[in-house]
Design an enzyme around this catalytic site. Structure first.
Site, short mmCIF file in Angstrom:
data_model
loop_
_atom_site.label_atom_id
_atom_site.label_comp_id
_atom_site.label_asym_id
_atom_site.label_seq_id
_atom_site.Cartn_x
_atom_site.Cartn_y
_atom_site.Cartn_z
N LYS A 1 8.92 -42.76 -52.41
CA LYS A 1 10.13 -42.84 -51.64
C LYS A 1 11.16 -43.56 -52.41
O LYS A 1 11.41 -44.74 -52.19
CB LYS A 1 9.79 -43.36 -50.36
CG LYS A 1 10.49 -43.05 -49.15
CD LYS A 1 10.23 -43.44 -47.80
CE LYS A 1 10.91 -42.99 -46.65
NZ LYS A 1 11.37 -41.73 -46.63
N1 PPE Z 1 8.93 -36.13 -46.45
C1 PPE Z 1 10.28 -36.46 -46.62
C2 PPE Z 1 11.02 -36.26 -47.72
C3 PPE Z 1 10.69 -37.60 -46.19
O1 PPE Z 1 11.69 -38.19 -46.41
C4 PPE Z 1 9.92 -38.20 -44.88
C5 PPE Z 1 10.12 -39.47 -44.24
C6 PPE Z 1 8.73 -37.56 -44.57
C7 PPE Z 1 8.13 -36.72 -45.38
C8 PPE Z 1 7.63 -38.19 -43.51
O2 PPE Z 1 7.13 -39.61 -44.01
P1 PPE Z 1 6.88 -40.63 -43.00
O3 PPE Z 1 8.09 -41.06 -42.45
O4 PPE Z 1 5.89 -41.46 -43.71
O5 PPE Z 1 6.09 -39.90 -41.87
N2 PPE Z 1 11.74 -39.58 -43.93
C9 PPE Z 1 12.18 -41.01 -43.62
C10 PPE Z 1 13.74 -40.93 -43.76
C11 PPE Z 1 14.74 -40.25 -43.02
C12 PPE Z 1 16.21 -40.58 -43.21
O6 PPE Z 1 16.87 -39.73 -43.03
O7 PPE Z 1 16.47 -41.62 -43.56
C13 PPE Z 1 11.90 -41.09 -42.22
O8 PPE Z 1 11.43 -40.35 -41.66
O9 PPE Z 1 12.25 -42.25 -42.00
#
Ligand code: PPE
Length: 314
Positions: free
Chosen positions: A159
């Site tokens: 990330k």
């Molecule tokens: N894919 C991507 C590309 C992504 O950014 C997130 C989280 C996920 C999947 C889901 O991951 P998880 O949060 O571990 O379930 N995106 C984060 C950022 C959003 C933002 O706009 O900043 C979030 O959900 O916190």
């Protein structure tokens, strides 16, 4: 979203007022996106605020940092403690937490060489990412003309700040065309994920999501949903999702820390199921919200309670 309620920011080991949490414009991370971050939620429970899957988020932060050679000068325990204290100091009962670590100011040029490693944690109240209405009635998504970058180009499981330019292109285009969110296809033409969420479909009672072979971030909410669905007795399969699978699915939803569990009601104006959140989606969403609020005993180990002791003593 309101930053206005945040008084304190954790910055390289110290709590500083919001207005003092500043960095120089020559920071490497600003020029090249050379940083990594996390998004974590803290929820209100009957026993006070609790951070959801904090250890797992911090574990992913360190894993992302390692990819880019960022040696975080704090231990996971220190960042966990800092997160809890930050929430307490800001008097939040629920909030979103954003730990970030990036190359700071020393020199420019792509190799970060001697740039210092900066670490900060922000917290602020953040309403449902795709709207409270979307959470309840489902969102309208579009398949983006932008492809998700391939995991051989950058590790999609990390990330990292700069990696999000791909998502920004997709979501800006989607919103401009009147949709709530973008879904990106991967280089193979399969559906990868949303700009900030993972994807699930339900077909014939079976639940399908993809995995790291398909250029996605392995979401922590995705992991929760897989466990919750299996505990509810559903079969969950991790395999490629073709666009055809999505368009003909009975139900579909996205998951993410920010987006939580949000039903998809339309993809490019074509209805999913009957255009309403599906029954299985609703069942999983309900148990997810029970888990984050500490109402599901089985998942209580996912919560890190924020110490209320000091407040009571004052
Ligand atoms: N894919 C991507 C590309 C992504 O950014 C997130 C989280 C996920 C999947 C889901 O991951 P998880 O949060 O571990 O379930 N995106 C984060 C950022 C959003 C933002 O706009 O900043 C979030 O959900 O916190």
């Amino acid at each position: 979203m309101s930053f206005a309620e945040t008084k304190w920011v954790w910055l390289n080991g110290k709590f500083v007022p919001w207005s003092d949490a500043n960095f120089h414009v020559s920071a490497h991370g600003l020029h090249y996106g050379s940083g990594v971050f996390e998004g974590v939620r803290c929820y209100e429970t009957a026993d006070g605020p609790a951070v959801f899957r904090l250890d797992d988020h911090l574990q992913r932060l360190y894993a992302s940092a390692e990819v880019y050679g960022l040696e975080i000068p704090f231990t996971r325990e220190e960042l966990a403690e800092a997160t809890c204290e930050l929430i307490e100091r800001n008097h939040f009962s629920s909030c979103y937490v954003r730990p970030i670590c990036f190359y700071g100011s020393q020199s420019l040029g792509l190799h970060p060489r001697n740039c210092p490693i900066e670490v900060a944690i922000l917290a602020w109240p953040w309403a449902p990412y795709l709207g409270a209405e979307g959470l309840q009635n489902g969102v309208r998504v579009t398949v983006s003309p932008w492809k998700k970058f391939h995991s051989q180009m950058m590790p999609t499981t990390a990330k990292a700040c700069g990696q999000y330019l791909n998502s920004i292109l997709a979501v800006r285009d989607a919103v401009k065309r009147g949709f709530d969110e973008a879904l990106l296809l991967n280089a193979e033409g399969q559906v990868a994920e949303g700009s900030g969420e993972n994807l699930f479909i339900v077909s014939g009672g079976k639940i399908v999501t993809n995995d790291d072979r398909h250029s996605i971030l392995l979401g922590i909410t995705r992991d929760c949903v897989i466990r919750i669905a299996r505990d509810l007795g559903y079969l969950v399969e991790a395999r490629a999702i073709r666009l055809h699978d999505l368009l003909t699915a009975d139900e579909a939803f996205v998951t993410g820390t920010a987006a939580e569990v949000t039903p998809i009601r339309e993809v490019d104006n074509s209805r999913i199921g009957d255009g309403m959140p599906g029954a299985i989606t609703a069942q999983i969403q309900k148990l997810f919200f029970d888990a984050v609020a500490g109402r599901a005993l089985r998942y209580q180990h996912w919560l890190t309670p924020i110490g209320r002791a000091s407040e009571v003593a004052v």
